[in-house]
Design a protein around this motif. Structure first.
Motif, PDB file in Angstrom:
ATOM      1  N   HIS A   1       0.631  -1.248  -0.021  1.00 24.49           N
ATOM      2  CA  HIS A   1       0.002  -0.053   0.198  1.00 24.49           C
ATOM      3  C   HIS A   1       0.898   1.234  -0.029  1.00 24.49           C
ATOM      4  CE1 HIS A   1      -3.014  -3.162   0.811  1.00 24.49           C
ATOM      5  NE2 HIS A   1      -3.654  -2.319   0.127  1.00 24.49           N
TER       6      HIS A   1
ATOM      7  N   ILE B   1       1.645   1.944  -3.340  1.00 27.20           N
ATOM      8  CA  ILE B   1       0.362   2.524  -4.239  1.00 27.20           C
ATOM      9  C   ILE B   1       0.435   3.939  -3.931  1.00 27.20           C
ATOM     10  CG2 ILE B   1      -2.085   2.415  -4.338  1.00 27.20           C
ATOM     11  CD1 ILE B   1      -1.915  -0.618  -3.731  1.00 27.20           C
TER      12      ILE B   1
ATOM     13  N   LEU C   1     -12.030   3.613  -7.537  1.00 28.99           N
ATOM     14  CA  LEU C   1     -11.751   3.066  -6.416  1.00 28.99           C
ATOM     15  C   LEU C   1     -11.431   4.139  -5.547  1.00 28.99           C
ATOM     16  CD1 LEU C   1     -10.991   0.745  -4.343  1.00 28.99           C
ATOM     17  CD2 LEU C   1      -8.671   0.527  -5.521  1.00 28.99           C
TER      18      LEU C   1
ATOM     19  N   ARG D   1     -10.337   4.340  -1.791  1.00 26.75           N
ATOM     20  CA  ARG D   1      -9.738   3.420  -0.652  1.00 26.75           C
ATOM     21  C   ARG D   1     -10.421   4.303   0.691  1.00 26.75           C
ATOM     22  NH1 ARG D   1      -5.429   2.198  -4.223  1.00 26.75           N
ATOM     23  NH2 ARG D   1      -5.413  -0.097  -4.533  1.00 26.75           N
TER      24      ARG D   1
ATOM     25  N   ARG E   1     -15.395   2.340  -1.752  1.00 26.91           N
ATOM     26  CA  ARG E   1     -15.068   0.993  -1.284  1.00 26.91           C
ATOM     27  C   ARG E   1     -15.040   0.908   0.316  1.00 26.91           C
ATOM     28  NH1 ARG E   1      -9.591  -2.166  -2.063  1.00 26.91           N
ATOM     29  NH2 ARG E   1      -8.646  -0.847  -0.544  1.00 26.91           N
TER      30      ARG E   1
ATOM     31  N   ASP F   1     -11.014  -1.641   4.150  1.00 21.06           N
ATOM     32  CA  ASP F   1     -10.307  -2.802   3.879  1.00 21.06           C
ATOM     33  C   ASP F   1      -9.039  -2.708   4.726  1.00 21.06           C
ATOM     34  OD1 ASP F   1      -9.437  -4.728   2.341  1.00 21.06           O
ATOM     35  OD2 ASP F   1      -8.407  -3.766   0.649  1.00 21.06           O
TER      36      ASP F   1
ATOM     37  N   LYS G   1      -2.242  -3.081   6.492  1.00 19.00           N
ATOM     38  CA  LYS G   1      -2.892  -1.721   6.769  1.00 19.00           C
ATOM     39  C   LYS G   1      -3.596  -1.906   8.122  1.00 19.00           C
ATOM     40  CE  LYS G   1      -5.104  -1.578   3.075  1.00 19.00           C
ATOM     41  NZ  LYS G   1      -5.901  -1.253   1.852  1.00 19.00           N
TER      42      LYS G   1
ATOM     43  N   MET H   1     -15.619  -6.580  -4.979  1.00 21.81           N
ATOM     44  CA  MET H   1     -14.205  -6.697  -5.797  1.00 21.81           C
ATOM     45  C   MET H   1     -14.072  -8.248  -5.882  1.00 21.81           C
ATOM     46  SD  MET H   1     -11.917  -3.896  -4.177  1.00 21.81           S
ATOM     47  CE  MET H   1     -10.448  -4.469  -5.254  1.00 21.81           C
TER      48      MET H   1
ATOM     49  N   GLU I   1     -11.211 -10.425  -5.786  1.00 25.46           N
ATOM     50  CA  GLU I   1      -9.768 -10.417  -5.605  1.00 25.46           C
ATOM     51  C   GLU I   1      -9.296 -11.671  -4.834  1.00 25.46           C
ATOM     52  OE1 GLU I   1      -8.636  -6.878  -3.289  1.00 25.46           O
ATOM     53  OE2 GLU I   1     -10.525  -6.908  -2.078  1.00 25.46           O
TER      54      GLU I   1
ATOM     55  N   GLY J   1      -9.820  -6.789  -8.175  1.00 25.83           N
ATOM     56  CA  GLY J   1      -8.521  -6.205  -7.364  1.00 25.83           C
ATOM     57  C   GLY J   1      -7.702  -7.322  -7.580  1.00 25.83           C
ATOM     58  N   SER J   2      -6.694  -6.843  -8.785  1.00 29.63           N
ATOM     59  CA  SER J   2      -5.529  -7.848  -8.983  1.00 29.63           C
ATOM     60  C   SER J   2      -4.543  -7.702  -8.352  1.00 29.63           C
ATOM     61  CB  SER J   2      -5.237  -7.308 -10.826  1.00 29.63           C
ATOM     62  OG  SER J   2      -4.793  -5.908 -10.772  1.00 29.63           O
ATOM     63  N   ASN J   3      -4.339  -6.817  -7.389  1.00 31.20           N
ATOM     64  CA  ASN J   3      -3.310  -6.954  -6.464  1.00 31.20           C
ATOM     65  C   ASN J   3      -3.372  -7.997  -5.674  1.00 31.20           C
ATOM     66  OD1 ASN J   3      -2.423  -4.317  -7.705  1.00 31.20           O
ATOM     67  ND2 ASN J   3      -3.363  -3.195  -5.819  1.00 31.20           N
ATOM     68  N   ASP J   4      -4.592  -8.020  -5.161  1.00 36.92           N
ATOM     69  CA  ASP J   4      -4.801  -9.158  -4.268  1.00 36.92           C
ATOM     70  C   ASP J   4      -4.909 -10.663  -4.785  1.00 36.92           C
ATOM     71  OD1 ASP J   4      -4.410  -8.612  -1.426  1.00 36.92           O
ATOM     72  OD2 ASP J   4      -6.150  -7.246  -1.711  1.00 36.92           O
TER      73      ASP J   4
ATOM     74  N   ARG K   1       2.220  -9.978  -1.666  1.00 36.77           N
ATOM     75  CA  ARG K   1       2.506  -8.711  -2.559  1.00 36.77           C
ATOM     76  C   ARG K   1       3.546  -8.036  -1.989  1.00 36.77           C
ATOM     77  NH1 ARG K   1      -3.325  -5.753  -2.134  1.00 36.77           N
ATOM     78  NH2 ARG K   1      -2.475  -4.008  -2.263  1.00 36.77           N
TER      79      ARG K   1
ATOM     80  N   CYS L   1      -9.210  -2.584 -11.226  1.00 37.63           N
ATOM     81  CA  CYS L   1      -8.749  -1.435 -10.247  1.00 37.63           C
ATOM     82  C   CYS L   1      -7.455  -1.931  -9.561  1.00 37.63           C
ATOM     83  CB  CYS L   1      -9.774  -1.000  -9.422  1.00 37.63           C
ATOM     84  SG  CYS L   1     -10.205  -2.382  -8.064  1.00 37.63           S
ATOM     85  N   GLY L   2      -6.625  -2.837 -10.011  1.00 41.99           N
ATOM     86  CA  GLY L   2      -5.640  -3.341  -9.394  1.00 41.99           C
ATOM     87  C   GLY L   2      -4.246  -2.349  -9.956  1.00 41.99           C
TER      88      GLY L   2
HETATM   89  C1  PEP Z   1      -6.450  -4.976  -5.234  1.00 45.96           C
HETATM   90  O1  PEP Z   1      -6.521  -5.658  -4.337  1.00 45.96           O
HETATM   91  O2  PEP Z   1      -6.084  -5.087  -6.546  1.00 45.96           O
HETATM   92  C2  PEP Z   1      -6.816  -3.524  -4.747  1.00 45.96           C
HETATM   93  C3  PEP Z   1      -7.286  -2.646  -5.904  1.00 45.96           C
HETATM   94  O3  PEP Z   1      -7.294  -3.233  -3.655  1.00 45.96           O
HETATM   95  P1  PEP Z   1      -6.135  -2.960  -2.701  1.00 45.96           P
HETATM   96  O4  PEP Z   1      -4.806  -2.707  -3.598  1.00 45.96           O
HETATM   97  O5  PEP Z   1      -6.376  -1.673  -1.915  1.00 45.96           O
HETATM   98  O6  PEP Z   1      -5.893  -4.126  -1.922  1.00 45.96           O
END
Ligand code: PEP
Ligand code: MG
Length: 582
Positions: A188, A191, A293, A295, A331, A334, A339, A429, A431, A452-455, A465, A502-503
Motif C-alpha cells: 500500500h 500505491i 476506487l 480506498r 469501497r 479494507d 494496513k 471486488m 480479488e 482487485g488484481s493486486n490481491d 505482494r 482497479c489493481g
Molecule cells: C487490489 O487488491 O487489487 C485492490 C485494488 O485493492 P488494494 O490494493 O487496496 O488491496
C-alpha cells in the motif's frame, strides 16, 4: 543497487534515512557539561511519550474497548519501569552516550536478553519495547525530524519498510522519491507513492547500511536501479533524464481534456484510484472520467480513533465534490494485511493477508459498519452525484447476500429517520480466487464487479505482494494470472455486467494492452498513470491488442510474456519508454 520498481520515473535527490538511528547509531561522546542537559532532554521526551500513550489509551478504550487499549497500558508500564529508565540513565551518565544512542543500546540489550528466552510471551514483549523506544526516539533523534533537511532540495526517503501510516504522517513534505529495503510492487505504501507520482523502488536489501543522510541518490524507477553518490558525469546524465521525465509527464498531462479512445475509435473509461480529497482533485487534473476506487481506509489510518458517521459523511462529500463528474465508487473499509490501526481490534496474525481483514473485520464490527454504510448512502444524495458502493475481499455468495441485506437495513433506517439518502449500485471486488472461480454465481446478485488484481495475483500465486523474496512469483503477467483474468472478463461481458479492473496493473502499459485485448473497457488506476494510458490507447487498435494477447496466451513463462509485451509497447509507442515499467 537494485530493487523492484514500484513507481516509474527518474529522480535525483538527497537521502533521508527514516530509521538511520537504528542502523548507524550516533557515536558522539558527550562532554561532561552536556550530561545534565542530555538527561533533561531525555526526561522531556519521556514526558511527551507518556502523554501520547495516555491520550491513545483513553481514546482507544472509549471508542473500541478496554482490551484493545491494553497495549498502550503495557507501553506505559515499560516507560515507567525503573529498570528501563535506569539503563538509559546509565548509558548517558556513565558512558556519555547521547540519549538516542542510549536508547539504541538499550534496545540491543533487550534484544539479546529476549532472544535467549524460550518464553513466547516474553519474546513478544520485545516488540512492545521496540515500539516504546521508537516513539521516544521520535522526540530525540534529529534523523526523525526531517523538516530542517527539507530546505536542501528534494528528499529521497530511505526506510526499511515504508508503512502507509508513515506516508500519511509525512504529510505535505516534499518527498521526491522513496527507496525501501522491503515491500513489493503492490504494497500500500507503493500505491501511495504511485498515486503521488513519486518514483519509488522497493526491496533494496541492506541499502540502509550503505546510505547516510544527505548522500546524493538517484532513483531510476524504470528497472529499479539505485545509484549512491554517482560520479558527476553520471549524475548529470540522470539529471537530464529526470528533466525528460518531468517534461514527458507535463506533455502527457495536456491530454486531460481528450476522451480516452483507441486508434480504431473504441471508447474507454479511464478511472482513478484515490485515497483522499487531494487525490480526487489530482484525478480531475489528470483527466480521469471518474473515480473507480476510493480506498476509505486512509481516512482511518490517519486517525487515532474510529471516525464517526458525521466525520465520514463530511469526508465522502468532500471527495465526491472534488472527483471528476462527481462519479465515485466508494469501497468500504479494507483494513488488515499491511494496513493496521491501533483500534478496531487488529492484532498481529501469522498470516495477516489470509486472516481477519477487510470485509471480515467489518462484519464483526456491526455498529461501525452500519455507520460507514449510512455515511456513504447519505453522501450519495445530491444533484449530479453518481456514487456506487463496493465491498472488498468478497469470498462467498453468503457474504454478498449479507452486505446486501445490511445495506437495505441501513436504507430503511435512514428512511425512517427522514434523513436524505440515495440508493446506490452495489459492487464487489473480485480479488479472492474463490470468488473468481464462482463469479457466475456472484454476478446474479451484484450490480457490477471490479477486479482487485493486486490481491488476486498474490492469492493465485501464493506469493505475498509485499515480500521482495517472492516478488518474482507475484507477477500479474504470469500465464496463470492471464488465464484467470481472461475468464473473469469474458463471463462479465457475456452477462452484460459492468466490469472494471482497479489493481495496479491497469496503469502499467504492458498489462493494460493485454486487458484491452481481453475485452476490458474500464480501467481504474493511480491518477498519475491516466495520461500515459490515454496516450497509449490512442496508438493501438483493438485488433492489434487482441493479436498481441493471443500470442501472449501461448507463451509459457512470465518473462516471455514480459518480453513480448515490452516489444509491443516499444513498437507502438516508443516515446513512452521512460514510463514503461516491467
Ligand atoms: C487490489 O487488491 O487489487 C485492490 C485494488 O485493492 P488494494 O490494493 O487496496 O488491496
Ligand atoms: Mg485488495
Amino acid at each position: 543497487m537494485k530493487g523492484i520498481s514500484v513507481s516509474p520515473g527518474v529522480v535525483v535527490g538527497a537521502a533521508y534515512c527514516i530509521h538511520e538511528i537504528f542502523v548507524n547509531p550516533e557515536t558522539r561522546k558527550l562532554e561532561p557539561n552536556e550530561v545534565l542537559p542530555e538527561l533533561q532532554r531525555y526526561e522531556n521526551a519521556r514526558k511527551s511519550t507518556a502523554n501520547d500513550l495516555q491520550a491513545m489509551r483513553q481514546k482507544v478504550a472509549a471508542q473500541v474497548g478496554q482490551q484493545e487499549a491494553a497495549i498502550f497500558q503495557t507501553h506505559q508500564s515499560i516507560l515507567r519501569d525503573p529498570a528501563f529508565t535506569a539503563k538509559i540513565r546509565h548509558y548517558i551518565v556513565e558512558q556519555r552516550l547521547t540519549s538516542a544512542a542510549a536508547l539504541e543500546r538499550v534496545l540491543a540489550d533487550y534484544s539479546l536478553l529476549f532472544t535467549k528466552t524460550k518464553d513466547d510471551y516474553l519474546r513478544q514483549r520485545l516488540d512492545d519495547v521496540r515500539d516504546v523506544i521508537i516513539r521516544l526516539s521520535s522526540y530525540l533523534s534529529e534523523v526523525l525530524r526531517p523538516v530542517e533537511h527539507a530546505e536542501h532540495g528534494p528528499l529521497i526517503i530511505v526506510a526499511d519498510e515504508l508503512l502507509p501510516s508513515h506516508v500519511v504522517t509525512l504529510g505535505n513534505r516534499e518527498v521526491a522519491g522513496i527507496v525501501t529495503q522491503s515491500g513489493g510492487q503492490t504494497s500500500h505504501a507503493a500505491i501511495l507513492a504511485r498515486s503521488r507520482g513519486i518514483p519509488a523502488v522497493a526491496g533494496v536489501r541492506n541499502i540502509l547500511k550503505q546510505v547516510k543522510n544527505g548522500d546524493t541518490l538517484v532513483i531510476d524507477g524504470r528497472e529499479g536501479d539505485i545509484l549512491i553518490n554517482p560520479d558527476p558525469e553520471t549524475e548529470k546524465a540522470y539529471r537530464k533524464l529526470e528533466r525528460e521525465f518531468f517534461h514527458l509527464k507535463d506533455h502527457l498531462a495536456e491530454n486531460r481534456d481528450a476522451v480516452a479512445i483507441t486508434a480504431d475509435g473504441v471508447l474507454l473509461d479511464l478511472l482513478a484510484n484515490i485515497n483522499n480529497p487531494a487525490d480526487a482533485a489530482a484525478a480531475t487534473a489528470m483527466g480521469a472520467s471518474g473515480v473507480g476506487l476510493y480506498r476509505t481506509e486512509y481516512l482511518f489510518l490517519s486517525h487515532h480513533d474510529v471516525p464517526d458517521e458525521e466525520e465520514q459523511y463530511a469526508t465522502y462529500k468532500k471527495v465526491i465534490a472534488a472527483s471528476p463528474q462527481r462519479r465515485v465508487t466508494i469501497r468500504t473499509l479494507d483494513l488488515g494485511g499491511d494496513k493496521t490501526t491501533p483500534y478496531l481490534g487488529s492484532k498481529k496474525e501469522a498470516n495477516p493477508f489470509m486472516g481477519w481483514r477487510s470485509i471480515r473485520l467489518s462484519f464483526e464490527h456491526p455498529e461501525f459498519f452500519a455507520a460507514q454504510l449510512r455515511a456513504i448512502l447519505r453522501a450519495a444524495a445530491g444533484k449530479g452525484v453518481r456514487v456506487q458502493i463496493m465491498f472488498p475481499m468478497i469470498t462467498t455468495l453468503e457474504e454478498v447476500r449479507k452486505v446486501r441485506s445490511l445495506l437495505l437495513k441501513a436504507q430503511r433506517k435512514l428512511h425512517d429517520e427522514g434523513k436524505p439518502y440515495e440508493p446506490v449500485p452495489l459492487g464487489i471486488m473480485i480479488e479472492v480466487p474463490a470468488a473468481a472461480v464462482c463469479i457466475d454465481n456472484l454476478l446474479e446478485v451484484v450490480d457490477f464487479v471490479s477486479i482487485g488484481s493486486n490481491d488476486l495475483v498474490q492469492y493465485l500465486m501464493a506469493a505475498d505482494r509485499d515480500n521482495p523474496r517472492v516478488s518474482h512469483l507475484c507477477q500479474p503477467l504470469s500465464p496463470a494470472v492471464l488465464r484467470v483474468l481472461q475468464g473473469i472478463i469474458a463471463v462479465c461481458n457475456q452477462a452484460n455486467k459492468p466490469v472494471t479492473l482497479c489493481g495496479e496493473m491497469a496503469g502499467a502499459p504492458r498489462a493494460f494492452l493485454l486487458l484491452l485485448g481481453m475485452g476490458l473497457r474500464s480501467f481504474s488506476m493511480s491518477p498519475a498513470f491516466i495520461p500515459t494510458i490515454k496516450e497509449l490507447a490512442a496508438k493501438v487498435t483493438i485488433e492489434q491488442a487482441r493479436e498481441s494477447l493471443l500470442h501472449a496466451l501461448r507463451l509459457k513463462t512470465t518473462s516471455a510474456v514480459q518480453k513480448h509485451m515490452g516489444d509491443f509497447v516499444a513498437s507502438i509507442a516508443p516515446d513512452l519508454k521512460l514510463l514503461d515499467t516491467g
